[in-house]
Design an enzyme around this catalytic site. Structure first.
Site, short mmCIF file in Angstrom:
data_model
loop_
_atom_site.label_atom_id
_atom_site.label_comp_id
_atom_site.label_asym_id
_atom_site.label_seq_id
_atom_site.Cartn_x
_atom_site.Cartn_y
_atom_site.Cartn_z
N GLU A 1 -8.00 61.99 -91.62
CA GLU A 1 -6.74 62.72 -91.76
C GLU A 1 -5.74 61.93 -92.60
O GLU A 1 -5.29 60.86 -92.21
CB GLU A 1 -6.17 63.02 -90.38
CG GLU A 1 -7.01 64.05 -89.63
CD GLU A 1 -6.61 64.21 -88.18
OE1 GLU A 1 -6.98 65.24 -87.60
OE2 GLU A 1 -5.96 63.31 -87.62
N THR B 1 -11.95 71.41 -87.80
CA THR B 1 -10.59 71.56 -87.29
C THR B 1 -9.63 71.06 -88.37
O THR B 1 -9.24 71.82 -89.24
CB THR B 1 -10.40 70.81 -85.95
OG1 THR B 1 -10.84 69.46 -86.09
CG2 THR B 1 -11.18 71.49 -84.84
N LYS C 1 -18.59 67.24 -87.94
CA LYS C 1 -17.16 67.46 -88.15
C LYS C 1 -16.43 66.26 -87.58
O LYS C 1 -16.88 65.61 -86.63
CB LYS C 1 -16.69 68.76 -87.51
CG LYS C 1 -16.70 68.83 -85.99
CD LYS C 1 -15.51 68.23 -85.30
CE LYS C 1 -14.20 68.81 -85.80
NZ LYS C 1 -13.04 68.13 -85.11
N THR D 1 -19.86 60.62 -83.26
CA THR D 1 -18.61 61.07 -83.84
C THR D 1 -18.14 62.31 -83.11
O THR D 1 -18.63 62.62 -82.03
CB THR D 1 -18.79 61.34 -85.34
OG1 THR D 1 -17.52 61.69 -85.86
CG2 THR D 1 -19.78 62.45 -85.59
N SER E 1 0.97 72.82 -83.10
CA SER E 1 1.88 73.88 -83.55
C SER E 1 1.50 74.44 -84.90
O SER E 1 2.03 75.45 -85.30
CB SER E 1 3.32 73.36 -83.59
OG SER E 1 3.41 72.23 -84.43
N ASN F 1 -0.95 64.93 -87.30
CA ASN F 1 -1.09 64.83 -85.86
C ASN F 1 0.17 65.19 -85.11
O ASN F 1 0.11 65.63 -83.95
CB ASN F 1 -1.58 63.43 -85.49
CG ASN F 1 -3.05 63.28 -85.78
OD1 ASN F 1 -3.90 63.75 -85.02
ND2 ASN F 1 -3.39 62.68 -86.90
#
Length: 394
Positions: free
Chosen positions: A266, A142, A168, A179, A394, A389
């Site tokens: 991230e 993702t 992932k 995870t 969007s 995040n």
């Protein structure tokens, strides 16, 4: 590397994005002894509820996984979609429906459309190949920036046994079991009880020792499938030496995947090991390390390359573990910053700041109160984490 009896396929189905692999299929040509560990969250996605019910048999033969939509908080309709996609796969593969495990990842609260599966399941089955392992690893991504895979071999008896794993995860990572998603495959012959025990123990020492942002997902799961095709001596309660060999290599592989997740956190710019030593016991060491590793103030200081040890000892103070602050030592790599609870001055702080410019570093906390020790693996918290995040849906 290929693994005996397993094949893989992935397609671009357009579940959320175009021109992106987003549905994967994993298949063993024989039924597998299968173990699983799932999220401890009270909110569980439809696929996990179905998987947990089915894994009571201890067997599976296929995994259908998608990204783009988590199929979580989707009610009766979400469960119906999970069952329908499972039926599509079982019929196409000519295996019992109960032998299919399902996994989804992506946005929570949106219904998973059936169309992408109706159009692509036959193609997935037709394209199954031992060589497409990495494609499935890409299909489960993702916000990950890279696919995460690992492989290991071990000799059991006189037989080489192979392991391959994919995972992932980049955000919503502080698993209370595992995870985001991880699938591990081996051609070992092993009893179910030993497989489940090894998986749980290995998960506790690896995936349960990482944190990116302190959140646990509705879809966290680890599946371990063993098809026995290697033909090694059976691993069971009467073969403790084989048990240990199997467990050790499994833990090495899961740790490899777990650290890849932290490095790909991230917006992360560095990976940090919080290493607590000298605690009264391992449990208290783990609790202090986890409190420091998940502190937003500590993690932002790492990002800012600010050797602010005050944030570390403050986090320790709210961990709930009793300790004596006036005998605590704190080091950044080999730079001792704090001795007996007191900072060692501006020059030492400059050396510690240099350490913080490295991509991988260790913060060692010594409580001088016993033999307990544990490590938690974390990353810094950056501006990009907030942006990623904020824009996720969007």
């Amino acid at each position: 590397m290929e693994i005996k009896g397993f094949s893989f396929a992935a397609v671009e189905a357009g579940i959320r994005y175009s021109n992106r692999l987003d549905i994967g299929l994993i298949f063993s040509d024989v039924p597998c002894t299968t173990a699983g560990v799932f999220t401890s969250s009270q909110v569980k996605a439809a696929p996990l509820l179905l998987d947990q019910e089915r894994l009571q048999t201890g067997f599976a033969q296929a995994i259908l996984v998608n990204s783009g939509c988590a199929n979580a908080c989707t009610g009766i309709e979400g469960m119906a979609v999970a069952r329908e996609t499972s039926k599509m796969v079982s019929q196409a593969l000519c295996i019992p429906d109960e032998m299919v495990q399902l996994s989804s990842t992506g946005v929570i609260g949106e219904q998973l459309p059936l169309g992408p599966f109706e159009r692509n399941v036959a193609k997935l089955v037709a394209e199954l190949s031992p060589e497409k392992f990495t494609q499935v690893a890409r299909a489960i991504m993702t916000t990950d920036t890279v696919p995460k895979t690992a492989e290991k071999t071990v000799t059991i008896g006189e037989t080489e046994v192979s392991f391959m794993g994919m995972a992932k995860g980049a955000g919503m990572i502080m698993p209370n079991m595992a995870t985001m998603l991880a699938f591990v495959f081996t051609d070992a012959r092993i009893d179910f009880d030993e497989l489940q025990t090894s998986l749980k123990q290995a998960v506790d020492r690896t995936f349960n020792r990482i944190s990116v942002d302190g959140d646990t997902s509705t879809n966290d799961m680890v599946l371990l499938m063993a098809n026995g095709r290697a033909g090694n001596p059976q691993i069971g309660a009467d073969s403790p030496e084989y048990q240990q060999l199997f467990h050790d290599v499994l833990e090495e592989l899961l740790k490899d995947l777990a650290l890849q997740i932290v490095r790909d956190g991230e917006g992360a710019t560095k990976m940090i090991t919080i290493s607590v030593r000298g605690a009264r016991n391992d449990t208290e060491a783990e609790k202090i390390a986890r409190t420091v590793a998940t502190s937003s103030l500590v993690k932002t200081a790492f990002f800012g390359e600010d050797a602010n040890w005050g944030r570390i000892i403050a986090a320790m103070g709210r961990s709930g573990v009793p300790f004596s602050p006036d005998i605590v030592d704190i080091s950044f790599n080999d730079v001792l910053m704090v001795k007996n609870g007191l900072g060692l001055g501006a020059e030492v702080e400059k050396e510690a700041t240099k350490v913080l410019k490295e991509k991988n570093l260790t913060v060692t906390i010594d409580l001088h109160d016993g033999m307990g020790a544990d490590d938690i693996f974390t990353c810094d918290l950056s501006l990009d984490y907030v942006k990623i995040n904020a824009d996720y849906r969007s």
